[in-house]
Design a protein around this motif. Structure first.
Motif, short mmCIF file in Angstrom:
data_model
loop_
_atom_site.label_atom_id
_atom_site.label_comp_id
_atom_site.label_asym_id
_atom_site.label_seq_id
_atom_site.Cartn_x
_atom_site.Cartn_y
_atom_site.Cartn_z
N GLN A 55 0.87 -1.16 0.00
CA GLN A 55 0.00 0.00 0.00
C GLN A 55 0.91 1.22 0.00
N VAL A 56 0.56 2.22 -0.80
CA VAL A 56 1.34 3.46 -0.85
C VAL A 56 0.54 4.51 -0.08
N MET A 57 1.15 5.06 0.96
CA MET A 57 0.47 5.97 1.88
C MET A 57 1.16 7.34 1.88
N ARG A 58 0.35 8.37 2.11
CA ARG A 58 0.87 9.71 2.37
C ARG A 58 0.05 10.28 3.52
N ASN A 59 0.70 10.62 4.60
CA ASN A 59 0.05 11.17 5.79
C ASN A 59 -1.09 10.29 6.28
N GLY A 60 -0.89 8.98 6.23
CA GLY A 60 -1.89 8.04 6.72
C GLY A 60 -3.03 7.76 5.76
N MET A 61 -3.00 8.35 4.58
CA MET A 61 -4.06 8.14 3.59
C MET A 61 -3.52 7.28 2.45
N LEU A 62 -4.34 6.36 1.98
CA LEU A 62 -3.97 5.50 0.87
C LEU A 62 -4.01 6.32 -0.42
N VAL A 63 -2.86 6.38 -1.13
CA VAL A 63 -2.79 7.13 -2.38
C VAL A 63 -2.43 6.23 -3.56
N GLY A 64 -2.15 4.98 -3.31
CA GLY A 64 -1.83 4.05 -4.38
C GLY A 64 -1.57 2.67 -3.79
N PHE A 65 -1.31 1.73 -4.68
CA PHE A 65 -1.00 0.38 -4.21
C PHE A 65 -0.22 -0.38 -5.26
N VAL A 66 0.40 -1.44 -4.81
CA VAL A 66 1.09 -2.38 -5.69
C VAL A 66 0.28 -3.66 -5.61
N PRO A 67 -0.35 -4.09 -6.73
CA PRO A 67 -1.12 -5.32 -6.68
C PRO A 67 -0.24 -6.52 -6.35
N VAL A 68 -0.84 -7.60 -5.92
CA VAL A 68 -0.10 -8.81 -5.59
C VAL A 68 0.74 -9.23 -6.79
N ILE A 69 2.01 -9.45 -6.55
CA ILE A 69 2.93 -9.87 -7.62
C ILE A 69 2.74 -11.37 -7.82
N GLU A 70 2.42 -11.73 -9.04
CA GLU A 70 2.12 -13.13 -9.35
C GLU A 70 3.31 -14.04 -9.04
N GLY A 71 3.06 -15.12 -8.31
CA GLY A 71 4.08 -16.08 -7.94
C GLY A 71 4.93 -15.68 -6.75
N SER A 72 4.63 -14.52 -6.14
CA SER A 72 5.48 -14.01 -5.06
C SER A 72 5.39 -14.79 -3.77
N GLU A 73 4.39 -15.65 -3.62
CA GLU A 73 4.30 -16.43 -2.39
C GLU A 73 5.46 -17.41 -2.25
N ASP A 74 6.17 -17.68 -3.36
CA ASP A 74 7.31 -18.59 -3.33
C ASP A 74 8.65 -17.87 -3.49
N PHE A 75 8.66 -16.54 -3.41
CA PHE A 75 9.90 -15.77 -3.60
C PHE A 75 10.87 -16.01 -2.45
N ASP A 76 12.15 -16.07 -2.79
CA ASP A 76 13.18 -16.04 -1.75
C ASP A 76 13.53 -14.57 -1.47
N GLU A 77 14.44 -14.33 -0.55
CA GLU A 77 14.76 -12.96 -0.15
C GLU A 77 15.30 -12.12 -1.30
N GLN A 78 16.12 -12.71 -2.16
CA GLN A 78 16.69 -11.97 -3.29
C GLN A 78 15.60 -11.56 -4.27
N GLN A 79 14.63 -12.42 -4.49
CA GLN A 79 13.53 -12.10 -5.40
C GLN A 79 12.63 -11.01 -4.81
N VAL A 80 12.41 -11.04 -3.50
CA VAL A 80 11.63 -9.98 -2.85
C VAL A 80 12.37 -8.66 -2.98
N LEU A 81 13.66 -8.66 -2.73
CA LEU A 81 14.49 -7.47 -2.86
C LEU A 81 14.40 -6.92 -4.28
#
Length: 124
Positions: A55-81
């Motif tokens: 979620q992208v926030m400014r002063n506590g208000m939602l101003v944007g978001f990043v949708p779920v990245i497909e396949g990310s439930e299996d990402f290792d730390e390098q892939q998350v980075l």
């Protein structure tokens, strides 16, 4: 996200010059907060779901978001980075760039010499 994993990813982000912080959002609930240059903050993986999103926030208000990245439930730390580094936050619905921008000058790790004292010696 598990605390030590989030901490390692934050350290790697800071090594790449990305202003990452450990986000403590609840009791034993952690994520990654990325401070953006225009005053916004992207809060990654703070809701406890398996997929990687933000979620992208400014002063506590939602101003944007990043949708779920497909396949990310299996990402290792390098892939998350890599996914966090490649995100383009210019639009309300962020997208992934084809490749990450070149690393900037590393930022110091938060806490310095007293880091383990502040965190209660909970990690290796």
């Amino acid at each position: 996200m598990e605390e030590n994993r989030a901490r390692r990813i934050v350290d790697a982000l800071r090594d790449r010059g990305i202003d990452g912080h450990l986000a403590r959002v609840g009791v034993y609930q952690f994520g990654i907060r990325v401070s953006l240059p225009d005053g916004r903050e992207a809060e990654w993986d703070t809701d406890g779901t398996a997929g990687l999103e933000a979620q992208v926030m400014r002063n506590g208000m939602l101003v944007g978001f990043v949708p779920v990245i497909e396949g990310s439930e299996d990402f290792d730390e390098q892939q998350v980075l890599d996914a966090i580094a490649r995100t383009d936050y210019d639009q309300p619905i962020a997208r992934q760039r084809a490749q990450a921008p070149p690393p900037a000058e590393p930022l110091p790790r938060i806490g310095g010499v007293f880091r383990r004292f502040f965190d209660g010696f909970r990690y290796r």
